[in-house]
Design a protein around this motif. Structure first.
Motif, mmCIF file in Angstrom:
data_model
loop_
_atom_site.group_PDB
_atom_site.id
_atom_site.type_symbol
_atom_site.label_atom_id
_atom_site.label_comp_id
_atom_site.label_asym_id
_atom_site.label_seq_id
_atom_site.Cartn_x
_atom_site.Cartn_y
_atom_site.Cartn_z
ATOM 1 N N ALA A 52 -13.163 8.863 -13.679
ATOM 2 C CA ALA A 52 -13.722 8.101 -14.807
ATOM 3 C C ALA A 52 -15.016 7.383 -14.424
ATOM 4 C CB ALA A 52 -12.688 7.098 -15.320
ATOM 5 N N GLY A 53 -15.357 7.393 -13.127
ATOM 6 C CA GLY A 53 -16.652 6.853 -12.721
ATOM 7 C C GLY A 53 -16.625 5.551 -11.946
ATOM 8 N N ALA A 54 -15.438 5.108 -11.498
ATOM 9 C CA ALA A 54 -15.386 3.845 -10.739
ATOM 10 C C ALA A 54 -16.236 3.938 -9.472
ATOM 11 C CB ALA A 54 -13.936 3.520 -10.364
ATOM 12 N N GLY A 55 -16.895 2.831 -9.123
ATOM 13 C CA GLY A 55 -17.709 2.803 -7.909
ATOM 14 C C GLY A 55 -16.860 2.670 -6.655
ATOM 15 N N ALA A 56 -15.701 2.035 -6.784
ATOM 16 C CA ALA A 56 -14.762 1.834 -5.672
ATOM 17 C C ALA A 56 -13.455 1.329 -6.273
ATOM 18 C CB ALA A 56 -15.305 0.816 -4.672
ATOM 19 N N VAL A 57 -12.410 1.290 -5.458
ATOM 20 C CA VAL A 57 -11.145 0.701 -5.918
ATOM 21 C C VAL A 57 -10.642 -0.298 -4.882
ATOM 22 C CG1 VAL A 57 -10.306 2.618 -7.368
ATOM 23 C CG2 VAL A 57 -9.843 2.633 -4.898
ATOM 24 N N VAL A 58 -9.998 -1.348 -5.383
ATOM 25 C CA VAL A 58 -9.259 -2.244 -4.480
ATOM 26 C C VAL A 58 -7.780 -1.956 -4.719
ATOM 27 C CG1 VAL A 58 -8.831 -4.610 -3.736
ATOM 28 C CG2 VAL A 58 -11.032 -4.036 -4.800
ATOM 29 N N LEU A 59 -7.070 -1.631 -3.660
ATOM 30 C CA LEU A 59 -5.652 -1.286 -3.824
ATOM 31 C C LEU A 59 -4.838 -2.522 -4.173
ATOM 32 C CD1 LEU A 59 -5.103 1.115 -0.790
ATOM 33 C CD2 LEU A 59 -5.881 1.655 -3.111
ATOM 34 N N LYS A 60 -3.709 -2.265 -4.800
ATOM 35 C CA LYS A 60 -2.782 -3.353 -5.104
ATOM 36 C C LYS A 60 -2.428 -4.074 -3.799
ATOM 37 C CE LYS A 60 1.695 -3.947 -7.168
ATOM 38 N NZ LYS A 60 1.364 -5.359 -7.264
ATOM 39 N N SER A 61 -2.341 -5.390 -3.860
ATOM 40 C CA SER A 61 -2.131 -6.157 -2.628
ATOM 41 C C SER A 61 -0.779 -5.882 -1.976
ATOM 42 C CB SER A 61 -2.176 -7.661 -2.908
ATOM 43 O OG SER A 61 -3.400 -8.044 -3.441
ATOM 44 N N VAL A 62 -0.821 -5.906 -0.650
ATOM 45 C CA VAL A 62 0.408 -5.977 0.133
ATOM 46 C C VAL A 62 0.646 -7.457 0.389
ATOM 47 C CG1 VAL A 62 1.449 -5.459 2.349
ATOM 48 C CG2 VAL A 62 -0.129 -3.854 1.320
ATOM 49 N N GLU A 96 9.449 0.530 5.130
ATOM 50 C CA GLU A 96 9.226 1.705 4.285
ATOM 51 C C GLU A 96 8.070 1.461 3.309
ATOM 52 O OE1 GLU A 96 11.972 3.890 1.149
ATOM 53 O OE2 GLU A 96 13.080 3.195 2.908
ATOM 54 N N TYR A 97 8.066 0.238 2.769
ATOM 55 C CA TYR A 97 7.000 -0.129 1.834
ATOM 56 C C TYR A 97 5.642 -0.100 2.538
ATOM 57 C CZ TYR A 97 3.915 -3.008 -0.912
ATOM 58 O OH TYR A 97 2.842 -3.469 -1.597
ATOM 59 N N LEU A 98 5.630 -0.629 3.753
ATOM 60 C CA LEU A 98 4.356 -0.651 4.490
ATOM 61 C C LEU A 98 3.856 0.762 4.741
ATOM 62 C CD1 LEU A 98 4.960 -3.505 7.033
ATOM 63 C CD2 LEU A 98 3.894 -3.539 4.801
ATOM 64 N N ASP A 99 4.779 1.621 5.127
ATOM 65 C CA ASP A 99 4.371 3.007 5.367
ATOM 66 C C ASP A 99 3.832 3.621 4.094
ATOM 67 O OD1 ASP A 99 4.953 2.908 7.986
ATOM 68 O OD2 ASP A 99 6.941 3.817 7.815
ATOM 69 N N SER A 100 4.475 3.282 2.959
ATOM 70 C CA SER A 100 3.999 3.883 1.703
ATOM 71 C C SER A 100 2.599 3.357 1.373
ATOM 72 C CB SER A 100 4.994 3.648 0.554
ATOM 73 O OG SER A 100 4.907 2.331 0.114
ATOM 74 N N HIS A 101 2.337 2.110 1.752
ATOM 75 C CA HIS A 101 0.989 1.579 1.503
ATOM 76 C C HIS A 101 -0.052 2.287 2.383
ATOM 77 C CE1 HIS A 101 -1.645 -1.436 -0.201
ATOM 78 N NE2 HIS A 101 -2.255 -1.448 0.964
#
Ligand SMILES: Cc1cc2nc3c(=O)[nH]c(=O)nc-3n(C[C@H](O)[C@H](O)[C@H](O)COP(=O)(O)O)c2cc1C
Length: 320
Positions: free
Chosen positions: A32-42, A74-79
């Motif tokens: 869609a044209g985003a310049g970058a993304v910030v991932l959901k916080s851990v 497990e969550y950390l690995d998924s991140h």
């Protein structure tokens, strides 16, 4: 254009939220044209696998997510998998995000984020003071200790996402810069409680922003960018349109972070913002955002204009 030393196609960054929670969604945002993304916080407490009881994390929207899920290794690995997957599938920069409470054991996790290939790391720090015994100076020192601990331990660019309420955000941003951060995001938007009078209970208010909330960020970006000009500022909260992107850049931001507009209008809003930004630049004969960024910050404008964003009382506009 450059942001945190990274090459971005455009200044529109998708903010940390469930919008960036899977490789598929990130690929759609990139398309869609985003310049970058910030991932959901851990969350730091997710990393430590502790319980939230007795802590004060309830001030941020994402805290609620934590309360409803139990997360461990497990969550950390998924991140980390999300970082690797996003880096593999999309060409835009991927900025990881950690919600920090202390300068603790999770620093090891920041290194793993770096190893997984994140292009930058955003520290989402939200320390809600709830005790009259804690001074503002102590709280700010806590922020700065966290930032210094991270920048000493990783070599990827670090940026800090702050809430809007500090006594002197300009000074804090300069101190943040001295601790090795490359940027700040002004501002994060936290859950605010409301009261339901029928039931006499606290309830959560709307988690999406109002358009008018941008104005507070514009003031502080205009002041901070003028005095701490080596810091890359991203504007956040209330950036809903292409015109808002222009305003943020004129105030001195290098980039904007967008969440609510995408929830409300879909990913297509990114393209619309880009088109509006390009049309405005063409109308004013600008070839690059560098040519007008900061044109309305406190260093660039004359005293009469500066009064408009420095004035906090109504006396002048409503004399009677
Ligand atoms: C559902 C939801 C989840 C969010 N999760 C995070 C998060 O994990 N980390 C973070 O730094 N900000 C989080 N935010 C805040 C957004 O990144 C953003 O800063 C805020 O919504 C203000 O921008 P906006 O006016 O474009 O919505 C979240 C916001 C929403 C609505």
């Amino acid at each position: 254009m450059k942001y945190l030393g990274l090459e971005l196609d455009n200044p529109i960054i998708v903010a940390s939220s469930p919008l960036t929670g899977s490789v598929e969604r990130i690929a759609r945002l990139a398309e869609a044209g985003a310049g970058a993304v910030v991932l959901k916080s851990v969350f730091e407490e997710q990393i430590g696998n502790q319980t939230a009881a007795g802590q004060n994390y309830y001030d941020s929207p994402e805290a609620a997510d934590y309360l409803y899920e139990y997360v461990g290794e497990e969550y950390l690995d998924s991140h980390l998998d999300l970082i690797r997957g996003a880096r593999r599938e999309v060409g835009i920069p991927v900025i990881a995000s950690i919600n920090c409470i202390g300068a603790g054991t999770w620093i090891d996790f920041a290194r793993r984020i770096e190893d997984a290939g994140a292009d930058a790391l955003q520290l989402n720090i939200a320390l809600l003071p709830t005790s009259a015994d804690k001074t503002a100076t102590e709280t700010e020192r806590h922020y700065l200790d966290i930032i210094a601990a991270v920048t000493e331990n990783v070599s990827l660019p670090v940026t800090v996402k702050l809430g809007a309420r500090f006594t002197n955000i300009i000074n804090l941003c300069r101190e943040i810069y001295y601790r090795g951060a490359k940027g700040v995001t002004l501002f994060n938007r936290f859950y605010e409680p409301d009261i339901e009078t029928d039931t006499m209970t606290f309830v959560a208010s709307d988690s999406l922003s109002e358009h008018s909330e941008l104005r507070n960020a514009l003031r502080w970006i205009a002041m901070t960018s003028a005095q701490v000009d080596a810091l890359d500022i991203a504007a956040a909260t209330g950036v809903h349109t292409g015109d808002d992107v222009v305003k943020a850049l004129l105030a001195g931001a290098r980039a904007v972070e967008v969440c609510t507009a995408i929830y409300r209008d879909g990913v297509e809003v990114i393209g619309a913002m880009k088109r509006d930004l390009s049309a405005w630049m063409a109308a004013h004969s600008f070839d690059s955002t560098d040519e007008f960024r900061g044109r309305l910050n406190a260093k660039s404008i004359d005293i009469a204009d500066r009064e408009a964003f420095e004035r906090v009382q109504y006396m002048k506009f409503f004399p009677r």
